[in-house]
Write an enzyme that holds these catalytic residues in place. Sequence first.
Site, mmCIF file in Angstrom:
data_model
loop_
_atom_site.group_PDB
_atom_site.id
_atom_site.type_symbol
_atom_site.label_atom_id
_atom_site.label_comp_id
_atom_site.label_asym_id
_atom_site.label_seq_id
_atom_site.Cartn_x
_atom_site.Cartn_y
_atom_site.Cartn_z
ATOM 1 N N HIS A 101 0.831 -1.209 0.000
ATOM 2 C CA HIS A 101 0.000 0.000 0.000
ATOM 3 C C HIS A 101 0.866 1.259 0.000
ATOM 4 O O HIS A 101 0.930 2.011 0.967
ATOM 5 C CB HIS A 101 -0.956 0.023 1.198
ATOM 6 N N HIS B 117 1.291 8.503 5.819
ATOM 7 C CA HIS B 117 1.093 9.024 4.471
ATOM 8 C C HIS B 117 2.099 10.151 4.200
ATOM 9 O O HIS B 117 2.600 10.770 5.129
ATOM 10 C CB HIS B 117 -0.320 9.582 4.288
#
Length: 367
Positions: A150, A230
């Site tokens: 991911h 992130h």
Amino acid sequence: RQNPDGALTWGYGQRYAKYDILGRKIFNRMLPEGYDDFSHAMVPMQNGNYLIRVSDANYKRADGKNVRTVRDVMIEVNESGEVVDDWNLNNILDPYRSTVIKTLDQGAVCLNIDVAKAGQTMSDKELAELDKSDNFGDIAGTGPGRNWAHVNSVDYDPDDDSIIISSRHQSAIIKIGRDKKVKWILGAPRGWKKPWSDALLTPVDAKGQPLSCDDASCSNTNFDWTWTQHTAFRIDSKSDKKVMYLSVFDNGDGRAFKQPENPKEKYSRAVMYRIDEKKGTVEQIWEYGKNRGHELYSAITSSVEYEADKDSLLVYWASIGVQDKTGVNPVLTEFRRGGKDPVFEMQIRGSMGYRALAIDLGKAFKE
């Protein structure tokens, strides 16, 4: 993202595009043959090319099965759309490292929000059964064909022709050279085998002395690794070329490889690190969010990006309340570099985005 020429680039589905600020098309193309599923990142490089996060459309696993991989490939394309290079993480990292996968909150695995599963994690038995099955696709698991990596951001370092990726499902930020060799890994040591364990950065204090850390946390210090993070982006330094500065949004799920009994203990952070690549060390030099606790907790998405013209950090807490019945109420903040408190804070009620970015209208309309 806004490009140096003022235009905007983005991707969606099986396409990637570039338009000017008035919506006039510069290009809108299908992904190159052999690659599928754009998401998360299309980054303009200093050489005029683009880094795009995709998947491998037809990858042959070690067991002979051909699968479509998930969020684990970066390609470099030139202005004409030709593929210049690619980084397939299935061939670079360990796609079977399950340490983080088994600690993820199954109620918020990226955009797969299921409140009924909040706080639940995947057991060894469930993972083993999944690994033996032909259940592939965008599901949390290990091995090519599942969402084991991911990757949610990519950045380019022209100083040594390398890329820097944020891998949510490994809770790690990783620098990889053009030769596809791992240069360093910023993440907790647990579960990393050789040769990857040799690339782990060592946490240090302001004097460069190693901190007292185990394989999941560091004691008697404010230092922490990032968890399901992130946007790991470089910050150029004009004064110190020997080190790299990195800004990251630390979402905080599975912190220290566990789910707290009380979910209100979860928190997110905006954080900056100073990395000495030659010495293989990392120092945490700034953070914000831990002091606010669960108030700013954003389980998924979100961003931190340095604004060079203002010497500030723009932080978007994108998914506050995403697992609550009260709805999603993101917060946008801006900090002077190193500032203890935001100079700007705004809440956006009843809406959700992925990232926030500042648009330079002067650059966009410079013609």
